[in-house]
Design a protein around this motif. Structure first.
Motif, PDB file in Angstrom:
ATOM      1  N   LEU A 290      19.010  -9.017  42.817  1.00 32.73           N
ATOM      2  CA  LEU A 290      19.370  -8.788  41.378  1.00 32.73           C
ATOM      3  C   LEU A 290      18.486  -9.400  40.449  1.00 32.73           C
ATOM      4  N   LYS A 291      17.288 -10.419  40.811  1.00 34.71           N
ATOM      5  CA  LYS A 291      16.596 -10.965  39.768  1.00 34.71           C
ATOM      6  C   LYS A 291      15.729  -9.960  39.123  1.00 34.71           C
ATOM      7  N   ALA A 292      15.513  -8.902  39.389  1.00 35.66           N
ATOM      8  CA  ALA A 292      14.916  -7.844  38.649  1.00 35.66           C
ATOM      9  C   ALA A 292      15.798  -7.119  37.926  1.00 35.66           C
ATOM     10  N   SER A 293      16.849  -7.198  37.951  1.00 37.50           N
ATOM     11  CA  SER A 293      17.849  -6.226  37.300  1.00 37.50           C
ATOM     12  C   SER A 293      17.885  -6.326  35.747  1.00 37.50           C
ATOM     13  N   THR A 294      18.108  -5.087  35.231  1.00 37.23           N
ATOM     14  CA  THR A 294      17.988  -5.077  33.759  1.00 37.23           C
ATOM     15  C   THR A 294      19.461  -5.057  33.083  1.00 37.23           C
ATOM     16  N   SER A 295      20.515  -5.367  33.845  1.00 40.60           N
ATOM     17  CA  SER A 295      21.815  -5.049  33.507  1.00 40.60           C
ATOM     18  C   SER A 295      22.228  -6.329  32.787  1.00 40.60           C
ATOM     19  N   ALA A 296      22.879  -6.146  31.626  1.00 35.63           N
ATOM     20  CA  ALA A 296      23.112  -7.205  30.728  1.00 35.63           C
ATOM     21  C   ALA A 296      24.421  -8.341  31.344  1.00 35.63           C
ATOM     22  N   GLU A 297      25.331  -7.309  32.039  1.00 40.40           N
ATOM     23  CA  GLU A 297      26.338  -8.077  32.849  1.00 40.40           C
ATOM     24  C   GLU A 297      25.608  -9.004  33.937  1.00 40.40           C
ATOM     25  N   VAL A 298      24.634  -8.246  34.659  1.00 38.40           N
ATOM     26  CA  VAL A 298      23.989  -9.343  35.788  1.00 38.40           C
ATOM     27  C   VAL A 298      23.441 -10.358  34.963  1.00 38.40           C
TER      28      VAL A 298
ATOM     29  N   LYS B 250      23.138 -16.357  34.097  1.00 37.45           N
ATOM     30  CA  LYS B 250      23.216 -17.462  33.242  1.00 37.45           C
ATOM     31  C   LYS B 250      24.304 -18.243  33.662  1.00 37.45           C
ATOM     32  N   GLN B 251      25.498 -17.632  33.939  1.00 37.96           N
ATOM     33  CA  GLN B 251      26.572 -18.539  34.451  1.00 37.96           C
ATOM     34  C   GLN B 251      26.370 -19.335  35.454  1.00 37.96           C
ATOM     35  N   LEU B 252      25.702 -18.681  36.496  1.00 34.90           N
ATOM     36  CA  LEU B 252      25.260 -19.346  37.764  1.00 34.90           C
ATOM     37  C   LEU B 252      24.478 -20.607  37.342  1.00 34.90           C
ATOM     38  N   LEU B 253      23.233 -20.463  36.549  1.00 28.88           N
ATOM     39  CA  LEU B 253      22.640 -21.566  36.158  1.00 28.88           C
ATOM     40  C   LEU B 253      23.194 -22.500  35.650  1.00 28.88           C
ATOM     41  N   GLU B 254      24.304 -22.404  34.693  1.00 32.19           N
ATOM     42  CA  GLU B 254      24.919 -23.714  34.278  1.00 32.19           C
ATOM     43  C   GLU B 254      26.004 -24.325  35.331  1.00 32.19           C
ATOM     44  N   THR B 255      26.577 -23.513  36.250  1.00 34.58           N
ATOM     45  CA  THR B 255      27.512 -24.248  37.039  1.00 34.58           C
ATOM     46  C   THR B 255      27.099 -24.623  38.318  1.00 34.58           C
ATOM     47  N   SER B 256      25.902 -24.073  38.992  1.00 33.10           N
ATOM     48  CA  SER B 256      25.371 -24.118  40.269  1.00 33.10           C
ATOM     49  C   SER B 256      25.056 -25.568  40.750  1.00 33.10           C
ATOM     50  N   PRO B 257      24.314 -26.522  39.709  1.00 30.44           N
ATOM     51  CA  PRO B 257      23.766 -27.603  39.870  1.00 30.44           C
ATOM     52  C   PRO B 257      25.013 -28.795  40.361  1.00 30.44           C
ATOM     53  N   ASP B 258      26.301 -28.535  39.705  1.00 26.42           N
ATOM     54  CA  ASP B 258      27.400 -29.463  39.846  1.00 26.42           C
ATOM     55  C   ASP B 258      28.011 -29.200  41.322  1.00 26.42           C
ATOM     56  N   ILE B 259      28.127 -27.527  41.470  1.00 31.48           N
ATOM     57  CA  ILE B 259      28.816 -27.116  42.765  1.00 31.48           C
ATOM     58  C   ILE B 259      27.913 -27.703  43.839  1.00 31.48           C
TER      59      ILE B 259
ATOM     60  N   GLY C 228      12.129 -19.629  33.265  1.00 27.11           N
ATOM     61  CA  GLY C 228      12.214 -18.571  34.242  1.00 27.11           C
ATOM     62  C   GLY C 228      12.133 -19.032  35.576  1.00 27.11           C
ATOM     63  N   LYS C 229      12.054 -20.392  36.078  1.00 22.97           N
ATOM     64  CA  LYS C 229      11.607 -20.896  37.327  1.00 22.97           C
ATOM     65  C   LYS C 229      13.007 -21.646  37.671  1.00 22.97           C
ATOM     66  N   LEU C 230      13.833 -22.001  36.903  1.00 18.55           N
ATOM     67  CA  LEU C 230      15.244 -22.599  37.266  1.00 18.55           C
ATOM     68  C   LEU C 230      16.054 -21.776  38.212  1.00 18.55           C
ATOM     69  N   PHE C 231      16.305 -20.669  38.066  1.00 17.50           N
ATOM     70  CA  PHE C 231      17.137 -19.892  38.898  1.00 17.50           C
ATOM     71  C   PHE C 231      16.408 -19.872  40.072  1.00 17.50           C
ATOM     72  N   LYS C 232      15.078 -19.475  40.193  1.00 14.76           N
ATOM     73  CA  LYS C 232      14.503 -19.325  41.709  1.00 14.76           C
ATOM     74  C   LYS C 232      14.368 -20.728  42.299  1.00 14.76           C
ATOM     75  N   PHE C 233      14.605 -21.805  41.798  1.00 14.64           N
ATOM     76  CA  PHE C 233      14.424 -23.215  42.355  1.00 14.64           C
ATOM     77  C   PHE C 233      15.975 -23.351  42.796  1.00 14.64           C
ATOM     78  N   LEU C 234      16.972 -23.024  41.907  1.00 12.31           N
ATOM     79  CA  LEU C 234      18.286 -23.456  42.458  1.00 12.31           C
ATOM     80  C   LEU C 234      18.692 -22.500  43.564  1.00 12.31           C
ATOM     81  N   ALA C 235      18.153 -21.205  43.514  1.00  7.81           N
ATOM     82  CA  ALA C 235      18.468 -20.413  44.752  1.00  7.81           C
ATOM     83  C   ALA C 235      17.784 -20.946  45.997  1.00  7.81           C
ATOM     84  N   ARG C 236      16.500 -21.655  45.920  1.00  2.00           N
ATOM     85  CA  ARG C 236      15.968 -22.233  47.026  1.00  2.00           C
ATOM     86  C   ARG C 236      16.625 -23.463  47.331  1.00  2.00           C
TER      87      ARG C 236
END
Length: 225
Positions: free
Chosen positions: A85-93, A98-107, A155-163
């Protein structure tokens, strides 16, 4: 952030991802394999909340056990988002990522803490595999705790968190494998070798953290060692 807030965020992430599937923003074929985990997760959370209402064992103990059961489902969702989904143009995605970026580090941090505590309780720390897993968990915890989000390139944070999520998933699987073999008094040589390969992946990530993901620090910033 409290543990109950983390539980709320995990459940919220899974609920919103399921909504993306229902709304057609995520192809059913992409997420089909993880759907049974959603049902199982809902049952476990419901059972936990019900038992909390009627009392029983320590709530914190039960919550730690619940995290070990349900957070791997979020790791799968992160993997799906990064790979499909990283290339998705959907606003919902976009809003969900963005929600994952905010919550994933603590989780992720909470999961690794409880995984390490669980290993200490059930696995002999003297085995090479156990020592290697502890080293990997400590490294991942340091990254999640000591590296501020705004140090990352745009643009690198989500890729890093995914790693980080993928490595956490691998470490978790290895810990479960080691626990099972220890219970059955089986040889752990294969697991020992596998942890060495995962340590190499951790070392690659450590190098890439400086060279790929982080901005060049100025004199007022702390640099990750």
């Amino acid at each position: 952030m409290t543990e109950y807030e983390i539980l709320q965020n995990v459940c919220g992430n899974i609920r919103h991802f399921h909504e993306l599937i229902v709304n057609g923003c995520v192809g059913h074929e992409i997420a089909e394999y993880v759907l049974p985990q959603f049902q199982l997760m809902a049952e476990r959370v419901g059972r936990f909340l019900w038992k909390n209402q009627i009392g029983g064992h320590s709530r914190l103990y039960k919550l730690a056990h619940l995290f070990l059961e349900i957070i791997p489902t979020q790791l799968e969702v992160m993997h799906i988002c990064h790979t499909n989904l990283k290339a998705s143009t959907s606003a919902e995605v976009g809003r969900f990522i963005k929600q994952l970026l905010e919550t994933s580090p603590d989780i992720l941090r909470e999961y690794l803490i409880h995984l390490q505590e669980h290993m200490i309780n059930v696995i002999t720390a003297s085995t090479p595999a156990a020592r290697n897993i502890h080293i990997m968990i400590e490294f991942l915890l340091i990254i999640l705790t000591d590296v501020p989000k705004d140090f990352f390139h745009n643009g690198k944070l989500f890729k890093f968190l995914a790693r980080i999520g993928a490595l956490t998933r691998d470490v978790s699987a290895m810990a479960r494998n080691l626990e099972e073999k220890s219970k059955n008094a089986e040889s752990t040589n294969e697991t020992n070798s596998a942890t060495l390969g995962l340590l190499e992946n951790i070392e690659v990530l450590r190098r890439e953290l400086k060279n790929v993901y982080l901005k060049t620090p100025d004199s007022s910033q702390l640099c990750f060692p």
